[in-house]
Motif scaffolding. Structure first.
Motif, PDB file in Angstrom:
ATOM      1  N   GLU A  21       0.819  -1.223   0.000  1.00 44.27           N
ATOM      2  CA  GLU A  21       0.000   0.000   0.000  1.00 44.27           C
ATOM      3  C   GLU A  21       0.851   1.269   0.000  1.00 44.27           C
ATOM      4  O   GLU A  21       0.330   2.351   0.196  1.00 44.27           O
ATOM      5  CB  GLU A  21      -0.923  -0.012   1.234  1.00 44.27           C
ATOM      6  CG  GLU A  21      -1.968  -1.111   1.192  1.00 44.27           C
ATOM      7  CD  GLU A  21      -2.675  -1.363   2.526  1.00 44.27           C
ATOM      8  OE1 GLU A  21      -3.518  -2.272   2.587  1.00 44.27           O
ATOM      9  OE2 GLU A  21      -2.365  -0.665   3.513  1.00 44.27           O
ATOM     10  N   TRP A  22       2.173   1.091  -0.157  1.00 42.80           N
ATOM     11  CA  TRP A  22       3.125   2.210  -0.251  1.00 42.80           C
ATOM     12  C   TRP A  22       3.134   3.054   1.008  1.00 42.80           C
ATOM     13  O   TRP A  22       3.348   4.260   0.984  1.00 42.80           O
ATOM     14  CB  TRP A  22       2.802   3.077  -1.490  1.00 42.80           C
ATOM     15  CG  TRP A  22       2.660   2.275  -2.740  1.00 42.80           C
ATOM     16  CD1 TRP A  22       3.570   1.400  -3.243  1.00 42.80           C
ATOM     17  CD2 TRP A  22       1.540   2.237  -3.631  1.00 42.80           C
ATOM     18  NE1 TRP A  22       3.106   0.823  -4.391  1.00 42.80           N
ATOM     19  CE2 TRP A  22       1.854   1.333  -4.664  1.00 42.80           C
ATOM     20  CE3 TRP A  22       0.316   2.905  -3.668  1.00 42.80           C
ATOM     21  CZ2 TRP A  22       0.973   1.048  -5.714  1.00 42.80           C
ATOM     22  CZ3 TRP A  22      -0.550   2.641  -4.712  1.00 42.80           C
ATOM     23  CH2 TRP A  22      -0.230   1.710  -5.723  1.00 42.80           C
ATOM     24  N   ARG A  23       2.872   2.419   2.143  1.00 42.39           N
ATOM     25  CA  ARG A  23       2.852   3.208   3.381  1.00 42.39           C
ATOM     26  C   ARG A  23       4.277   3.472   3.848  1.00 42.39           C
ATOM     27  O   ARG A  23       5.107   2.557   3.888  1.00 42.39           O
ATOM     28  CB  ARG A  23       2.125   2.458   4.500  1.00 42.39           C
ATOM     29  CG  ARG A  23       0.677   2.156   4.236  1.00 42.39           C
ATOM     30  CD  ARG A  23       0.011   1.790   5.543  1.00 42.39           C
ATOM     31  NE  ARG A  23      -1.273   1.113   5.309  1.00 42.39           N
ATOM     32  CZ  ARG A  23      -2.237   1.027   6.229  1.00 42.39           C
ATOM     33  NH1 ARG A  23      -2.051   1.533   7.425  1.00 42.39           N
ATOM     34  NH2 ARG A  23      -3.370   0.407   5.949  1.00 42.39           N
ATOM     35  N   GLN A  24       4.503   4.669   4.331  1.00 37.56           N
ATOM     36  CA  GLN A  24       5.786   5.017   4.938  1.00 37.56           C
ATOM     37  C   GLN A  24       6.023   4.110   6.153  1.00 37.56           C
ATOM     38  O   GLN A  24       7.146   3.719   6.450  1.00 37.56           O
ATOM     39  CB  GLN A  24       5.752   6.500   5.362  1.00 37.56           C
ATOM     40  CG  GLN A  24       7.082   7.061   5.804  1.00 37.56           C
ATOM     41  CD  GLN A  24       7.962   7.479   4.627  1.00 37.56           C
ATOM     42  OE1 GLN A  24       7.704   7.106   3.474  1.00 37.56           O
ATOM     43  NE2 GLN A  24       8.990   8.248   4.906  1.00 37.56           N
ATOM     44  N   SER A  25       4.960   3.745   6.857  1.00 37.22           N
ATOM     45  CA  SER A  25       5.106   2.972   8.093  1.00 37.22           C
ATOM     46  C   SER A  25       5.494   1.511   7.833  1.00 37.22           C
ATOM     47  O   SER A  25       5.753   0.773   8.788  1.00 37.22           O
ATOM     48  CB  SER A  25       3.808   3.012   8.896  1.00 37.22           C
ATOM     49  OG  SER A  25       2.750   2.465   8.122  1.00 37.22           O
ATOM     50  N   ALA A  26       5.533   1.098   6.564  1.00 39.10           N
ATOM     51  CA  ALA A  26       6.013  -0.265   6.278  1.00 39.10           C
ATOM     52  C   ALA A  26       7.396  -0.457   6.884  1.00 39.10           C
ATOM     53  O   ALA A  26       7.726  -1.532   7.414  1.00 39.10           O
ATOM     54  CB  ALA A  26       6.042  -0.511   4.771  1.00 39.10           C
TER      55      ALA A  26
ATOM     56  N   MET B  29       0.614   8.203   5.641  1.00 35.65           N
ATOM     57  CA  MET B  29       1.628   8.888   4.840  1.00 35.65           C
ATOM     58  C   MET B  29       2.182   7.939   3.787  1.00 35.65           C
ATOM     59  O   MET B  29       2.503   6.790   4.073  1.00 35.65           O
ATOM     60  CB  MET B  29       2.776   9.368   5.729  1.00 35.65           C
ATOM     61  CG  MET B  29       2.421  10.493   6.693  1.00 35.65           C
ATOM     62  SD  MET B  29       1.729  11.935   5.873  1.00 35.65           S
ATOM     63  CE  MET B  29       3.166  12.522   4.955  1.00 35.65           C
ATOM     64  N   ARG B  30       2.284   8.485   2.570  1.00 40.09           N
ATOM     65  CA  ARG B  30       2.984   7.726   1.524  1.00 40.09           C
ATOM     66  C   ARG B  30       4.245   8.487   1.137  1.00 40.09           C
ATOM     67  O   ARG B  30       4.544   8.674  -0.032  1.00 40.09           O
ATOM     68  CB  ARG B  30       2.082   7.543   0.304  1.00 40.09           C
ATOM     69  CG  ARG B  30       0.934   6.602   0.598  1.00 40.09           C
ATOM     70  CD  ARG B  30       0.333   5.949  -0.614  1.00 40.09           C
ATOM     71  NE  ARG B  30       0.162   6.784  -1.778  1.00 40.09           N
ATOM     72  CZ  ARG B  30      -0.704   6.529  -2.754  1.00 40.09           C
ATOM     73  NH1 ARG B  30      -1.479   5.459  -2.684  1.00 40.09           N
ATOM     74  NH2 ARG B  30      -0.793   7.314  -3.789  1.00 40.09           N
ATOM     75  N   GLY B  31       4.956   8.935   2.134  1.00 40.62           N
ATOM     76  CA  GLY B  31       6.202   9.641   1.867  1.00 40.62           C
ATOM     77  C   GLY B  31       6.620  10.388   3.113  1.00 40.62           C
ATOM     78  O   GLY B  31       5.951  10.303   4.153  1.00 40.62           O
ATOM     79  N   PRO B  32       7.721  11.090   3.027  1.00 41.72           N
ATOM     80  CA  PRO B  32       8.200  11.850   4.189  1.00 41.72           C
ATOM     81  C   PRO B  32       7.357  13.102   4.399  1.00 41.72           C
ATOM     82  O   PRO B  32       6.464  13.391   3.616  1.00 41.72           O
ATOM     83  CB  PRO B  32       9.641  12.195   3.794  1.00 41.72           C
ATOM     84  CG  PRO B  32       9.616  12.241   2.304  1.00 41.72           C
ATOM     85  CD  PRO B  32       8.582  11.252   1.846  1.00 41.72           C
TER      86      PRO B  32
ATOM     87  N   GLY C  39       2.323  12.209   9.954  1.00 43.42           N
ATOM     88  CA  GLY C  39       3.733  12.509   9.738  1.00 43.42           C
ATOM     89  C   GLY C  39       4.229  13.521  10.751  1.00 43.42           C
ATOM     90  O   GLY C  39       3.513  13.912  11.666  1.00 43.42           O
ATOM     91  N   ALA C  40       5.439  13.923  10.583  1.00 43.13           N
ATOM     92  CA  ALA C  40       6.076  14.881  11.505  1.00 43.13           C
ATOM     93  C   ALA C  40       5.809  14.479  12.949  1.00 43.13           C
ATOM     94  O   ALA C  40       6.243  13.434  13.388  1.00 43.13           O
ATOM     95  CB  ALA C  40       5.613  16.304  11.228  1.00 43.13           C
ATOM     96  N   ASN C  41       5.003  15.291  13.662  1.00 45.24           N
ATOM     97  CA  ASN C  41       4.778  14.962  15.070  1.00 45.24           C
ATOM     98  C   ASN C  41       3.610  13.985  15.253  1.00 45.24           C
ATOM     99  O   ASN C  41       3.433  13.421  16.318  1.00 45.24           O
ATOM    100  CB  ASN C  41       4.522  16.239  15.877  1.00 45.24           C
ATOM    101  CG  ASN C  41       5.724  17.159  15.766  1.00 45.24           C
ATOM    102  OD1 ASN C  41       6.864  16.696  15.769  1.00 45.24           O
ATOM    103  ND2 ASN C  41       5.462  18.450  15.622  1.00 45.24           N
ATOM    104  N   GLY C  42       2.816  13.857  14.235  1.00 37.02           N
ATOM    105  CA  GLY C  42       1.695  12.926  14.343  1.00 37.02           C
ATOM    106  C   GLY C  42       2.163  11.525  14.002  1.00 37.02           C
ATOM    107  O   GLY C  42       3.336  11.282  13.739  1.00 37.02           O
ATOM    108  N   SER C  43       1.280  10.548  14.007  1.00 39.35           N
ATOM    109  CA  SER C  43       1.723   9.208  13.624  1.00 39.35           C
ATOM    110  C   SER C  43       1.601   9.061  12.117  1.00 39.35           C
ATOM    111  O   SER C  43       0.971   9.871  11.442  1.00 39.35           O
ATOM    112  CB  SER C  43       0.899   8.162  14.363  1.00 39.35           C
ATOM    113  OG  SER C  43      -0.357   8.063  13.761  1.00 39.35           O
ATOM    114  N   LEU C  44       2.208   8.047  11.606  1.00 33.80           N
ATOM    115  CA  LEU C  44       2.224   7.858  10.153  1.00 33.80           C
ATOM    116  C   LEU C  44       0.902   7.292   9.640  1.00 33.80           C
ATOM    117  O   LEU C  44       0.587   7.433   8.463  1.00 33.80           O
ATOM    118  CB  LEU C  44       3.366   6.910   9.764  1.00 33.80           C
ATOM    119  CG  LEU C  44       4.781   7.445  10.017  1.00 33.80           C
ATOM    120  CD1 LEU C  44       5.804   6.344   9.789  1.00 33.80           C
ATOM    121  CD2 LEU C  44       5.067   8.643   9.122  1.00 33.80           C
TER     122      LEU C  44
END
Ligand SMILES: *[C@@H]1O[C@H](CO)[C@@H](O)[C@H](O)[C@H]1NC(C)=O
Ligand SMILES: *[C@@H]1O[C@H](CO)[C@@H](O)[C@H](O)[C@H]1NC(C)=O
Length: 983
Positions: free
Chosen positions: A604-609, A722-725, A749-754
């Protein structure tokens, strides 16, 4: 020390004696007529006749030491002959002896002090009672009289267990419960013969774990590992304390009588009946074949040498108590291509001649002989092989705890009876299970109760692999074998677990521990650890893998909470028996299920992978650390005992190293095409925008959730991630005011969760009746969306309602899922009725016919289970899938069958397991035992409205677990849909 805090509780516990299932003869409080055995630093004198069995005297010494374990002051052993003692006025005395072997016991019987008539001559029976003036110089004594050697020994260990010494004090480090005062109750006890005559275990495939442990602790032998008499002594003692009497010793790379010739006499002295495994005739070990047999192990070509080889085995073992394995198999536990029913008849004839010669008698009916119908061997019997009456037929399970065959009515009167060879550990198809405990003892109960009732009562022997991690199922098995009738009710397992937990860890944690172990048995047996992979449980449907991980985590939390309450000494035992398996099972599930989720996240292209990949690796390391923790326990007492690899199986045989499942990474620095925000709906592994359906009408990428209705889950979800930084804000809203998104906005992202899961719930009082498609609007703050439009989502809403008058299960999502025990009604007929086996199966319990000896039943008049349900969908091709335990057709003339019918329709008969011949299990068996369930599906035409599903077990041994009616909505999963709502 927690004692001061719990004084009140302990006082009430103090008098509680915790021998499992045994009549109480010991108290920790003085009662009317009781005899003081220990008080304020004194301990009893154990008096035996020096001429009694050495094994009885040895156990008497254990008893004296056991008083020391409990009170801090050892008892004293006094060996004497005749009828008097030098000292006078002795009162804290235990006199033990074997009828006919103890002048003390025989003297008391003769003088009328005791009456041994009911015990004498009864296999392994004993009696105990407080006797006044049993002999000159002794005021009162607890007198234990055994009918035979083991009767006396069991009488001794009955006292040991009741004063607070667990059979597992050494092998699982269960500390003795401390007491300063111990009394013998003034209540005579008569213990009859055990339910099963020979009760034993098989140490098998004991490499690497047990072998490495043995080699570190015992001297290696001339031919290999250190399985010597010193190593076996505590095992013999353990068996006797567990009221067992029989062993098939380690044979993977050892040959007991050769490795250490002192072991057979040692076993005999202890009172253990020695045997060899099913594949090793006449007391010779497989490994001996390559060392001492002239030529090869083949009857067709090497009959003379093989005969000689077996004769040496019989002669070598003849001074001792043995059970002789008869028959023959091929090389190294395999079928022989040249053996058939005729040649086996010849072989057994020769073997019986050898026994006649060896024991110099024509009548060998007193010499225990067994022929194990394991795998292909059963096939020879089915071909009509003639087996002499003085050989016990040892029926075998399928290696997975399902008996393949039990005595038929015309076989129950065979002189030497029948038995069962069972498995708690196995190396073979469809996969090894030899790491830690995966046994659901509710199923053991079901299968062994059936065995007992079907008259397989001469031998019960269970394969226990390396022995150590299987303490709980071993204890349970031997308690069943010793007194089956006391554990014959369907809910006996939970009661047994409670008694077991009280004995090992104390009354105050007994309920909680029993509950943990009951749950553990179910979770671990759902699928053997060795058979797990990242995609066994669905990580898109029913939140299945998430739920399973949650169950394991909460199990560990419960076990840890109990552990934290225990004193340090008890913690070690609790870790070995309870906490470790829970933690280890949890970690293995985390590794596989999170790896599955991780793969899906990468898809799913998740950053959290990437985060989840690291989490899997952390769990992988935690697995190794947990093994280390076990190995360093008690200064390394059990180093190597968990050397067994268990991760990364890719065929039936063990991996040589633990391997983590495949993981996938996303390139973390790059932003995905289509912007940084991804959306995935429940039930999908697609990711929008991109890998989902582009809806030209809506002009964007649509994610569709499963429909929501008032009778299913209270919410559906979208995962946004997120699907990226970087980071992005998102907002989510529904186009209907009665659908709520929670949360409706957030920062990723950032301060939140991915990742965030957004739940959608419906205010049913405002929703319109029938079907509505609710559109979900998603926006986000990221500017760089290029040419791709924002995704949108759809929640199908279906407001259904059942009439007020209806009660029963209600369809949701075109699915009805029902636990078998949740019947609307169930009937009995002619004394045959349904019983619930709690904890059986994969999700709740098992429902089956009792008594298990009932004759064949019929539908519609036989005992019936009825499930009322309400359907909204018209499903002309609905499928009703019945999930059952993996029991096999133990009577080929009466294979397991059930009948099923919708409403008043004609019942349809189903035979879930096709006919099979022994040693040739049907194809469906492989997936069935791997999945720990047999399923069978019946088509039915279901119209909207109220219905009754009727189910009849037509033979005992069919155990229902769950019924799933698929009206077109059932999604893929391992355990099936969660149970439907009942109104
Ligand atoms: C008791 O008698 C047996 C023989 O019956 C003998 O072997 C043993 O030494 C005697 N023990 C004592 C303590 O006298
Ligand atoms: C008590 O018996 C045990 C086991 O035989 C022994 O190891 C221990 O030394 C004895 N204790 C005393 C104080 O004699």
């Amino acid at each position: 020390m927690h004692f001061s805090i719990f004084t009140g509780v302990l006082l009430s516990i103090a008098s509680h004696v915790t021998a499992i299932g045994q009549k109480q003869i010991i108290s920790f409080e003085s009662t009317d007529g009781c005899l003081t055995l220990a008080n304020g630093g004194s301990s009893p004198t154990v008096i035996l006749d020096g001429a009694d069995w050495e094994g009885v005297i040895r156990a008497g010494r254990d008893l004296a030491a056991d008083f020391g374990r409990v009170t801090g002051q050892n008892g004293t052993v006094m060996l004497m002959n005749g009828t008097g003692v030098a000292a006078t006025n002795m009162s804290s005395v235990i006199i033990v002896g074997t009828i006919g072997n103890s002048s003390l016991i025989d003297g008391m019987a003769k003088s009328g002090k005791i009456s041994t008539g009911k015990t004498e001559g009864q296999w392994e029976a004993f009696q105990s009672q407080v006797v006044s003036n049993p002999m000159p110089g002794i005021n009162r004594a607890l007198v234990i009289a055994g009918a035979d050697k083991r009767g006396s020994i069991y009488g001794i260990y009955d006292v040991s267990e009741q004063i607070g010494v667990s059979p597992w004090y050494y092998y699982a480090d269960v500390p003795a419960k401390q007491h300063s005062s111990i009394y013998a109750l003034d209540t005579p006890k008569h213990q009859t013969s055990p339910s099963v005559k020979y009760r034993g275990f098989f140490i098998n495939d004991e490499q690497p774990a047990l072998t490495n442990w043995v080699n570190e602790n015992f001297e290696m032998g001339e031919y290999g590992p250190g399985f010597n008499h010193k190593m076996y002594a505590p095992i013999f003692e353990l068996l006797l304390r567990l009221r067992a009497n029989y062993i098939w010793p380690a044979e993977w790379n050892s040959m007991l009588a050769v490795d250490d010739p002192r072991t057979p006499p040692e076993a005999d002295m202890y009172g253990i009946v020695m045997g060899t495994s099913h594949t090793e005739p006449l007391m010779r070990w497989t490994k001996e074949q390559s060392l001492f047999l002239n030529g090869t192990w083949a009857w067709a070509t090497n009959e003379k040498n093989v005969t000689e080889f077996m004769r040496e085995g019989a002669e070598r073992s003849s001074p001792y108590e043995n059970m002789y394995t008869m028959g023959m198999r091929g090389l190294g536990d395999t079928a022989s291509p040249t053996l058939d029913a005729d040649s086996l008849e010849d072989i057994i004839g020769v073997q019986q001649d050898i026994l006649r010669d060896t024991f110099d008698t024509q009548d060998i009916s007193d010499i225990p002989q067994m022929w194990c119908l394991y795998k292909e061997v059963g096939g020879y019997f089915e071909q009509g092989m003639d087996v002499p009456e003085d050989i016990t037929l040892l029926w075998a399970d399928d290696n997975w705890g399902n008996n393949q065959r039990l005595p038929l009515a015309n076989e129950t009167d065979r002189a030497a009876g029948a038995g069962v060879y069972y498995h708690f550990d196995y190396v073979g198809d469809p996969r090894d299970y030899k790491w830690i405990n995966t046994i659901n003892i509710a199923k053991t109960y079901e299968q062994m109760h059936l065995s007992y009732e079907r008259q397989a009562r001469t031998i019960w022997v269970v394969n226990v692999g390396d022995l150590k991690p299987l303490e709980v199922p071993i204890s349970h098995f031997f308690d069943l074998a010793y007194d089956e009738p006391s554990m014959s009710s369907p809910d006996s397992t939970m009661k047994w677990l409670r008694a077991w937990a009280a004995r090992e860890f104390g009354e105050n944690v007994a309920d909680a521990t029993a509950s943990v172990m009951n749950t553990y048995g179910m979770l671990a047996a759902r699928r053997k650890y060795e058979l797990l992979d990242p995609f066994v449980y669905s990580n898109t449907n029913y939140n299945e893998s998430g739920r399973v991980l949650g169950e394991w985590q909460s199990l560990v939390n419960s076990a840890q909470a109990i552990y934290n309450q225990l004193d340090t000494a008890t913690q070690a035992a609790f870790f070995e028996l309870v906490l470790h398996p829970c933690m280890a099972g949890n970690i293995v599930h985390q590794i596989y299920l999170n790896a599955g989720m991780q793969n899906t996240y990468a898809y799913e292209w998740r950053q959290s992978a990437n985060t989840l990949a690291q989490q899997v690796l952390d769990s992988f390391n935690a697995d190794a650390a947990l093994t280390k923790r076990y190995h360093s326990l008690l200064n390394g007492k059990w180093n190597h005992i968990l050397d067994q690899t268990h991760l990364g199986y890719n065929w039936w045989q063990q991996p040589m190293r633990n391997v983590a499942p495949a993981l996938e990474w996303v390139q973390a620095s790059e932003v995905s095409l289509g912007g940084p925000l991804g959306v995935t709906a429940e039930g999908s592994n697609g990711s929008a925008p991109g890998d989902s359906i582009y809806n030209a009408g809506l002009g964007n990428w649509v994610q569709t959730m499963p429909p929501i209705d008032p009778y299913g889950p209270s919410s559906r979800y979208l995962d946004v991630y997120m699907r990226g930084p970087g980071s992005t804000d998102f907002m989510i809203s529904a186009d209907q005011p009665w659908v709520t998104a929670s949360p409706s906005s957030g920062t990723l992202g950032a301060n939140g969760s991915l990742d965030m899961r957004v739940l959608f719930s419906v205010d049913w009082s405002s929703a319109p009746a029938g079907q509505t498609t609710v559109n979900i609007n998603i926006t986000n703050s990221a500017e760089d969306y290029g040419s791709v439009s924002m995704p949108t989502a759809v929640l199908p809403v279906n407001k259904t309602s059942v009439p007020d008058s209806f009660s029963g299960f209600v369809e949701s999502d075109a699915t009805i899922s029902m636990e078998a025990e949740h019947t609307t009604s169930n009937t009995s007929a002619d004394g045959v009725s349904y019983g619930i086996i709690p904890g059986y199966g994969r999700t709740l319990s098992g429902v089956t016919l009792f008594p298990v000896t009932a004759s064949s039943q019929s539908a519609p008049n036989g005992p019936k289970l009825t499930y009322d349900f309400y359907a909204f969908t018209h499903a002309p091709d609905a499928n009703a899938t019945v999930m059952m335990g993996t029991s096999l057709n133990t009577n080929p003339d009466r294979p397991g069958r059930y009948a099923i019918a919708l409403d008043d329709e004609e019942p349809k008969e189903v035979q879930p397991v096709p006919d099979f011949t022994l040693g040739a299990l049907p194809e469906m068996w492989y997936t069935g035992v791997a999945n720990a369930v047999f399923t069978n599906t019946t088509r039915m035409n279901i119209k909207p409205g109220k219905h009754s599903l009727n189910l009849w077990a037509l033979e005992p041994g069919v155990v229902f677990q769950k019924i799933v009616v698929d009206l077109g909505g059932v999604r893929e999963s391992y355990l099936g849909p969660p149970e439907s709502m009942m109104v």
